[in-house]
Design a protein around this motif. Structure first.
Motif, PDB file in Angstrom:
ATOM      1  N   UNK A  97      54.691  94.986  -5.740  1.00  0.00           N
ATOM      2  CA  UNK A  97      54.568  96.085  -4.503  1.00  0.00           C
ATOM      3  C   UNK A  97      55.654  95.827  -4.393  1.00  0.00           C
ATOM      4  N   UNK A  98      56.660  96.939  -3.813  1.00  0.00           N
ATOM      5  CA  UNK A  98      58.463  97.252  -3.421  1.00  0.00           C
ATOM      6  C   UNK A  98      58.314  98.268  -2.132  1.00  0.00           C
ATOM      7  N   UNK A  99      59.385  97.888  -1.412  1.00  0.00           N
ATOM      8  CA  UNK A  99      59.685  98.548  -0.130  1.00  0.00           C
ATOM      9  C   UNK A  99      60.387  99.811  -0.829  1.00  0.00           C
ATOM     10  N   UNK A 100      60.789 100.632  -0.752  1.00  0.00           N
ATOM     11  CA  UNK A 100      61.801 101.684  -0.958  1.00  0.00           C
ATOM     12  C   UNK A 100      62.677 101.253  -0.392  1.00  0.00           C
ATOM     13  N   UNK A 101      64.409 101.436  -1.424  1.00  0.00           N
ATOM     14  CA  UNK A 101      65.443 101.837  -1.271  1.00  0.00           C
ATOM     15  C   UNK A 101      65.689 102.779  -1.896  1.00  0.00           C
ATOM     16  N   UNK A 102      66.729 103.413  -1.542  1.00  0.00           N
ATOM     17  CA  UNK A 102      67.532 104.444  -1.966  1.00  0.00           C
ATOM     18  C   UNK A 102      68.513 104.055  -2.747  1.00  0.00           C
ATOM     19  N   UNK A 103      68.128 105.594  -4.173  1.00  0.00           N
ATOM     20  CA  UNK A 103      68.580 104.757  -5.745  1.00  0.00           C
ATOM     21  C   UNK A 103      70.192 105.813  -5.590  1.00  0.00           C
TER      22      UNK A 103
END
Length: 489
Positions: free
Chosen positions: A384-390
């Motif tokens: 599971x991942x928290x979205x972060x801007x790439x």
């Protein structure tokens, strides 16, 4: 000559042996010659220092990077370096970088600052950077401007040229930067130093054509390119002859395999051929893409006794609306239908997945759809991942970013559901006897070993180092959530 140095030099295989062991190609021959030239340099430097030279590789990121690092280490050891995990001891330090998340870049910059001091004490020390992070032009410019002590910079498309790059550096005495934006060249058969003697990754294809809006991979790994099936079969046959019992077929989208090949070959065809290899006991693959997972693949898997009973099936979101925004090429309903079709043919299959929380524009309704998928898919575990801007991806420019406090609340709620579902689902094997490949000594308890079932679940049980690499029967006594405690039968 120092006796210790002579012992180390005697371990180096003559370049001619490599030539005899592999099928010749023009690029391969060039790299073999550079390995020979670097061997001469290393021998001379060992002589002058009066000790062996050590190389340390730090790998960031995915299993593709881990496999690349095995290839890089193989070249370094062939040149004459001795492997070490201690950067402070190393004469050659290489960072194989990942750039999926921007904080991975920050970690590399932080580690480079520490290497600067080490290099001042050892002027002969070489520092190299490679991998996905180096495919970003702004990163390369920053390295050239602010980290001039880095000796070699290369990307994802020319890792096979490591010996050539080292030779260029030691003969020019200047920083060497060699970044390709793409290549049709696939060069295998150079030396590889496997982490495990009994299992190995095998690249079947490179690159990605999907262009999910949150993902940088297609920009740093290039478009999809498949290896010739006969080359893959030959490599696996050699691995089996060398004691390998399990292979992991690797690619960004393994079930897209076949693109670019002259023959009408599919991933299902490749699996069926690999399944015929005598002496090979287990086949895994990573990572399949849901919409490319055809019924032909399911059929091959259902008939095989070697293909492992575990599929990592990234869903990312349970919301069809968000999946479209992510440029994922399936709906919630199509994804769940695929899970059901696989289970109908493989009743005891285990699924794992990737899930992103807080993708731009995610509503509470979208999030509840994700929880619904978790419950219906019955995963054995989930990343599971928290979205972060790439930076560099379309999603980084989306304006409807989800507030941080909302994302954290949803992430915690997701973890609760994942834990509940996965713990309950994993427990279904309790009391059964399973075939386990013993992978190593238990890190936490003396007198115990750790192995993996065909469904990828870990098992800990009493044993010693003599079992490592063996397939043994283990009774699954107690489920501890994501792993089992067992007893050797």
């Amino acid at each position: 000559m120092n006796t210790e140095i002579k012992k180390e030099l005697d371990k180096i295989k003559p370049v001619q042996k490599i030539k005899e062991a592999v099928e010749s190609s023009e690029e391969l021959s060039v790299q073999i010659e550079y390995i020979g030239k670097c061997q001469e340099y290393i021998m001379d430097l060992k002589n002058r220092l009066g000790r062996p030279l050590y190389a340390c590789i730090n790998t960031f990121g995915c299993q593709m990077n881990a496999r690349d690092s095995e290839k890089l280490l193989g070249i370094l050891k062939e040149i004459g370096f001795v492997e070490t995990d201690d950067e402070t001891k190393a004469d050659f330090v290489l960072y194989n970088t990942c750039t999926v998340r921007e904080n991975a870049n920050l970690r590399v910059y932080g580690r480079l600052g520490q290497l600067r001091g080490l290099k001042r004490k050892k002027p002969h020390m070489l520092i190299a950077l490679c991998g996905c992070m180096m495919q970003e032009p702004e990163v390369v410019e920053k390295i050239k401007k602010s980290y001039r002590f880095v000796d070699i910079v290369f990307g994802t498309f020319n890792i096979y040229e490591l010996a050539q790059l080292i030779y260029e550096r030691i003969t020019s005495n200047k920083q060497v930067v060699d970044i390709r934006q793409d290549t049709n060249e696939i060069v295998e058969n150079l030396p590889v130093e496997r982490k495990f003697s009994f299992k190995s990754g095998v690249n079947i294809m490179y690159g990605c054509d999907k262009f999910c809006t949150y993902c940088i991979v297609p920009y740093v790994r290039g478009r999809e390119k498949s290896r010739e099936p006969k080359e893959i079969i030959r490599e696996i046959e050699h691995l089996v002859a060398d004691g390998v019992k399990e292979v992991m077929l690797l690619g960004q989208n393994v079930n897209s395999y076949g693109k670019g090949l002259d023959d009408d070959v599919t991933f299902a065809n490749l699996l069926a051929e690999i399944d015929k290899i005598e002496g090979l006991e287990r086949i895994r693959f990573m990572t399949p893409y849901p919409s490319d997972f055809g019924d032909d693949v399911i059929e091959v898997c259902s008939k095989s006794t070697k293909i492992c009973n575990h599929f990592h099936m990234p869903v990312q979101s349970g919301s069809t609306r968000l999946l479209k925004k992510m440029n994922r090429r399936y709906t919630k309903e199509e994804y769940l239908s695929l899970i059901d079709r696989i289970r109908a043919k493989l009743p005891n299959v285990s699924f794992t997945t990737d899930i992103i929380v807080g993708f731009p524009g995610e509503t509470e309704e979208d999030f509840l759809e994700t929880l619904d998928v978790v419950r219906k898919a019955n995963y054995d575990s989930a990343y599971t991942f928290i979205y972060s801007k790439r930076t560099g991806t379309p999603a980084a420019k989306f304006e409807d970013q989800v507030p941080e406090d909302v994302v954290k609340d949803r992430f915690n709620r997701l973890l609760e559901v994942v834990d509940e579902v996965c713990h309950k689902n994993s427990k279904r094997f309790e009391g059964q006897t399973a075939r386990v490949l013993v992978e190593g000594l238990d890190d936490h308890e003396e007198g115990m070993v750790t192995g993996r079932m065909t469904n990828n679940i870990l098992v800990h049980f009493k044993g010693d180092a003599s079992l490592i690499g063996s397939l043994v029967d283990v009774k699954l006594v107690e489920c501890k959530g994501f792993y089992y405690m067992g007893e050797l039968v």
